[in-house]
Design an enzyme around this catalytic site. Structure first.
Site, PDB file in Angstrom:
ATOM      1  CB  THR A  16      -0.942   0.008   1.227  1.00 21.27           C
ATOM      2  OG1 THR A  16      -1.790  -1.145   1.160  1.00 21.27           O
ATOM      3  CG2 THR A  16      -1.810   1.248   1.254  1.00 21.27           C
ATOM      4  CG  ASP A  60      -0.976  -7.955  -2.448  1.00 22.26           C
ATOM      5  OD1 ASP A  60      -1.033  -8.700  -1.447  1.00 22.26           O
ATOM      6  OD2 ASP A  60      -1.716  -6.974  -2.600  1.00 22.26           O
ATOM      7  CB  SER A  61       2.396  -8.147   1.672  1.00 26.40           C
ATOM      8  OG  SER A  61       1.066  -7.934   2.087  1.00 26.40           O
ATOM      9  CB  SER A  62      -1.616 -11.618  -0.181  1.00 25.28           C
ATOM     10  OG  SER A  62      -2.303 -10.768   0.708  1.00 25.28           O
ATOM     11  CB  THR A  92       0.694  -4.161   6.610  1.00 26.74           C
ATOM     12  OG1 THR A  92      -0.593  -4.296   6.004  1.00 26.74           O
ATOM     13  CG2 THR A  92       1.156  -2.722   6.515  1.00 26.74           C
ATOM     14  CB  THR A 169       2.274 -10.478  15.669  1.00 22.06           C
ATOM     15  OG1 THR A 169       3.150 -11.566  15.974  1.00 22.06           O
ATOM     16  CG2 THR A 169       0.993 -11.040  15.073  1.00 22.06           C
ATOM     17  CB  THR A 280       1.004 -19.330  23.662  1.00 21.86           C
ATOM     18  OG1 THR A 280      -0.300 -18.948  24.120  1.00 21.86           O
ATOM     19  CG2 THR A 280       1.856 -18.080  23.507  1.00 21.86           C
ATOM     20  CD  GLN A 281      -4.973 -21.407  19.915  1.00 22.50           C
ATOM     21  OE1 GLN A 281      -5.968 -20.749  20.197  1.00 22.50           O
ATOM     22  NE2 GLN A 281      -5.026 -22.703  19.621  1.00 22.50           N
ATOM     23  CB  CYS A 282      -1.803 -15.890  24.555  1.00 25.16           C
ATOM     24  SG  CYS A 282      -2.856 -17.047  25.454  1.00 25.16           S
TER      25      CYS A 282
END
Length: 345
Positions: A16, A60-62, A92, A169, A280-282
């Site tokens: 972007t 594209d970052s994807s 991003t 993240t 961890t998912q946290c």
């Protein structure tokens, strides 16, 4: 601190931040450095040189893949002696993956490599890209009184915060504060002045100079546990032909359901040489498999701790170690050590 005699290479991969709105058609068009200078005339006020390199076509970052990471490493390596620092303009969505991968691939790095981007295109009136770009360039060019870079590592700069790349993240899809480093303090904060923190760390290999690494093996998978997950789903994933590594996203401090079939499947995968890493998912915190029985069962099955690693860092670290032909035993040992400040032991 000084930026005198600095030189920066600006690398545009896509995303972007490099999109500029055509004032006639309203369409978003891709980056060119000359047009960037038109939209951000402040670039001309820096007292050092800024050159640019553009991916053609932009990505594209994807669509980011290990091949693009290898290309970035090659560009930085080929130009390493010519520039004081590098700023990478990147979309991003996968920026944290790229930053993590580069932190392992650029062994011996002693210059800043700063990734940045924006939530709004550079040509939009309220864009966050202007400040992100200008501050990233200033940080990349800044050295101490002895001529050493203040942040000689791979970082992400976003919304006034400089963060270690492999600790970061993406946490927001629409706000300007799109990134967070939950388990490691920020390296710098930009306000009226740029204040630097935690910048004294040096990683192994720096004394030998830059040693670019290119091999990556993407035969890995992320397996996220959730209530009600089915045996056939886990069996199918762990049975993928050629699978070599698994990042297992567990609950809390590294816990999983006490289901015999789950432990048996994971244990069998570990016996077959698949490296299973527990994260961890946290958003914050660390894995402690010894803490509860629901975590200890994974430890007994052969799962190794990812400590406070992000998923992005664990995935790219596995790719890196697998790509360099390390044995499962060696990978398990190295996943439990810090290679580029990515985990807290």
């Amino acid at each position: 601190m000084t930026t005198a005699n600095a030189s920066i290479l600006l690398i545009y991969t896509g995303g972007t931040i490099g999109m500029i709105e055509n004032p006639v058609t309203g369409a978003l068009e891709n980056f060119s450095f000359d047009r960037l200078r038109q939209h951000i005339p402040e670039l001309g006020r820096f007292d050092f040189s800024i050159d640019s390199f553009q991916f053609d076509p932009p990505i594209d970052s994807s669509d980011m893949e290990p091949e693009a990471w290898q290309r970035l490493v090659r560009i930085i390596s080929d130009n390493y002696d010519r520039y004081s620092g590098f700023v990478i303009l990147h979309g991003t969505d996968t920026m944290a993956y790229t930053a993590s991968a580069l932190s392992f691939m650029l062994k011996g790095l002693d210059k800043p490599v700063i990734l940045t981007g924006s939530q709004l295109p550079i040509g939009v009136l309220r864009t966050d890209g202007r400040e992100n770009l200008l501050t990233s360039i200033e940080i990349a060019a800044t050295r101490d009184d002895e001529g050493r870079a203040l942040v000689p590592e791979v970082c992400i700069f976003f919304e006034n915060h400089l963060m270690r790349g492999n600790r970061t993240t993406k946490i927001n899809a629409e706000n300007f504060n799109a990134f967070r480093s939950s388990n490691y303090p920020v390296l710098a904060k930009a306000g009226i002045h740029i204040k630097y923190y935690n910048t004294a760390r040096r990683f192994s290999g720096v004394e030998e100079g830059l040693q670019p690494q290119y091999s990556m093996d993407s035969n890995v998978v992320v397996l996220k546990l959730f209530p009600g997950i089915k045996e056939q789903v886990v069996a199918s994933i762990l049975g993928i032909e050629g699978l070599k590594g698994v990042v297992l996203e567990t609950y809390g401090s590294g816990n999983a359901p006490r289901k015999e079939w789950l432990v048996n499947l994971i244990s069998d995968a570990c016996r077959r040489g698949i490296v299973v890493v527990n994260v961890t998912q946290c958003n914050g915190g660390t894995v402690e498999m010894e803490r509860y029985e629901t975590g200890y069962q994974l430890l007994q099955a052969g799962v190794i701790s990812g400590y406070d690693s992000t998923t992005e860092s664990a995935v790219t670290k596995l790719m890196f170690l697998l790509g360099h032909g390390c044995s499962p035993e060696d990978i398990r040992a190295r996943m439990n050590s810090s290679m580029a400040g990515e985990i807290t032991l």
